[in-house]
Write an enzyme that holds these catalytic residues in place. Structure first.
Site, PDB file in Angstrom:
ATOM      1  N   ASP A  30      -9.671  -4.331  -5.281  1.00 31.15           N
ATOM      2  CA  ASP A  30      -9.570  -3.536  -4.239  1.00 31.15           C
ATOM      3  C   ASP A  30      -9.560  -1.973  -4.888  1.00 31.15           C
ATOM      4  OD1 ASP A  30      -7.578  -2.069  -3.070  1.00 31.15           O
ATOM      5  OD2 ASP A  30      -5.573  -3.175  -3.084  1.00 31.15           O
ATOM      6  N   HIS A  56      -7.503  -5.158  -0.318  1.00 34.29           N
ATOM      7  CA  HIS A  56      -6.707  -4.633   0.007  1.00 34.29           C
ATOM      8  C   HIS A  56      -6.107  -5.597   0.835  1.00 34.29           C
ATOM      9  CE1 HIS A  56      -3.802  -1.564  -0.505  1.00 34.29           C
ATOM     10  NE2 HIS A  56      -4.122  -0.817   0.853  1.00 34.29           N
ATOM     11  N   SER A  79       1.392  -1.202   0.128  1.00 40.91           N
ATOM     12  CA  SER A  79      -0.471  -0.032  -0.316  1.00 40.91           C
ATOM     13  C   SER A  79       0.490   1.274  -0.094  1.00 40.91           C
ATOM     14  CB  SER A  79      -0.666   0.203   1.249  1.00 40.91           C
ATOM     15  OG  SER A  79      -1.921   0.630   0.903  1.00 40.91           O
TER      16      SER A  79
END
Length: 439
Positions: free
Chosen positions: A391, A420, A309
């Site tokens: 995601d 995610h 991320s």
């Protein structure tokens, strides 16, 4: 060693099969495709096994909804729209024998369509399919003085010698490795904290920098990645705000509140490239490499970065900024083509389209100096990237854009159903990939 185009591997197919029928016990309850230990289950199966189509091809998806594992004959409402964008069509379909096929349509331009499903307005799911995503290109421009800008900032930071305070953390130390809590001064004004783990056995080892995901928070579960130290790596898991990770959750919450909203630091100073909050963060990642390569037990050759991320973004940024990095692993990178919404399609986290006045000329100009796409263009070391199509934090549109820009040797694990998150198995496999890169 590398897959030069994203495709389903045997490993990925096994993973997909498991994810369809097991409720992701290795993922966190807040980020699974299906609620943890829920009574209901969605199955969505596109008619292309890899969930990918050419532009102009029509995508059809078989939809199934189960309660207690039994298919239900219920009415499913659906909306279909481009990745992260408003719906362009909607409808309802009655499941027969617990199943129905929905025609999602097609796209004329490269990108992803997202079909959002619900039963009774409360049982929700979605599925994204791609159309020629290998042709996606960034909206973000490449500033002519990009390299000069970052060289000047690194040169300025290096006028301040790296200084480190180091305290052994007994509760995270074992018979196999030692753990230390560090505070590293990275420039005249800023410091970062990090947990350093390294094998007890004397020797020379590769170093791994692990930048954090987004947020103002403690370093999450320092023991969760100790398999790096057990496999002969020196690993620094860092934070970016200069906040001691041993502070209480309440203290972190108070600091987050001071930024007005969650992760508000990502907008702090965005009007001016020289005053943007993330400038000292990007510099700090390189200064952390300065520190790691000064260690007497570094092997003198191997410098790795790994994260997910925001941490995936910072890993790619560091690899693009620092030629000492010899391999990079990134999961679903954030901060990628952030201004992409100006092209009427998905942009990257933190999704500035959700806030007012974020796309002024000044802010868009600043974004270009901090966007992952412009660091991806400059990476020369081997890269391994993982992302999922479902995601909604770091959408597949932007992950593909980053992938398409990397000209260095690259490999990928694409897990279409993933939102995610990554599994512990995937994280361990990435460590094994880095181990293969050791020279």
């Amino acid at each position: 060693m590398f897959n030069f185009a994203p495709k389903q591997t045997t490993e990925m197919k096994k993973l997909l099969f498991t994810l369809f029928f097991v409720l992701g016990s290795m993922a966190t309850a807040l980020a699974e495709n299906y609620p943890y230990r829920a009574d209901y289950l969605w199955l969505t199966v596109p008619n292309h096994a890899d969930w990918l189509y050419k532009t102009g091809e029509r995508a059809k998806v078989e939809v199934s909804f189960c309660l207690y594992g039994m298919p239900q004959n219920v009415e499913v409402a659906y909306e279909i729209g481009p990745d992260m964008m408003p719906a362009t069509s909607s409808g309802k379909v009655a499941l027969k024998n617990g199943r129905a096929v929905i025609d999602m349509g097609t796209m004329k331009k490269p990108g992803f369509l997202d079909m959002r499903l619900s039963v009774d307005g409360k049982y929700q799911h979605h599925v994204k399919v791609g159309f020629s995503p290998e042709l996606l290109k960034p909206y973000t421009k490449n500033p002519q003085d990009f390299d000069a800008f970052w060289k000047a900032n690194l040169d300025e930071a290096r006028k301040t010698p790296v200084s480190v305070s180091c305290n052994k953390v007994d509760k995270y130390t074992t018979d196999e490795f030692d753990c230390y809590l560090l505070k590293i001064k990275t420039d005249r004004r800023h410091s970062i904290y990090g947990y350093l783990t390294k094998p007890k056995k004397a020797g020379k080892y590769p170093v791994v920098l692990c930048p954090p995901g987004a947020g103002i928070k403690t370093i999450k579960e320092p023991m969760r990645s100790t398999f790096y130290a057990k496999n002969g790596f020196i690993r620094l898991e860092m934070e970016i705000h200069g906040l001691n990770p041993e502070m209480t959750d309440e203290q972190f919450k108070e600091i987050t509140t001071a930024f007005d909203y969650e992760n508000g630091y990502l907008t702090n100073g965005l009007d001016d490239r020289d005053n943007y909050y993330m400038k000292h963060v990007y510099v700090a990642c390189v200064r952390a490499i300065d520190y790691l390569t000064s260690l007497p037990d570094w092997d003198g050759q191997n410098v790795f970065v790994q994260g997910g991320s925001q941490g995936g973004a910072l890993s790619l940024v560091t690899a693009g900024l620092d030629p000492r990095v010899t391999a990079c692993v990134a999961n679903h990178p954030a901060l990628s083509d952030m201004a992409g919404y100006l092209d009427n399609r998905a942009g990257g986290y933190p999704h500035f389209n959700r806030l007012k006045n974020m796309f002024t000329p000044e802010k868009v100009n600043t974004m270009a100096y901090y966007d992952v796409v412009n660091f991806a263009r400059r990476i020369t070391c081997p890269v391994y990237i993982t992302w999922g199509y479902n995601d909604n934090v770091c959408p597949p549109t932007t992950s593909y854009i980053v992938w398409n820009l990397i000209t260095a040797p690259k490999g990928s694990l694409i897990t279409p159903i993933n939102e995610h998150w990554t599994t512990s198995e995937t994280n361990y496999t990435q460590m094994l990939w880095l181990k293969k890169q050791v020279k």
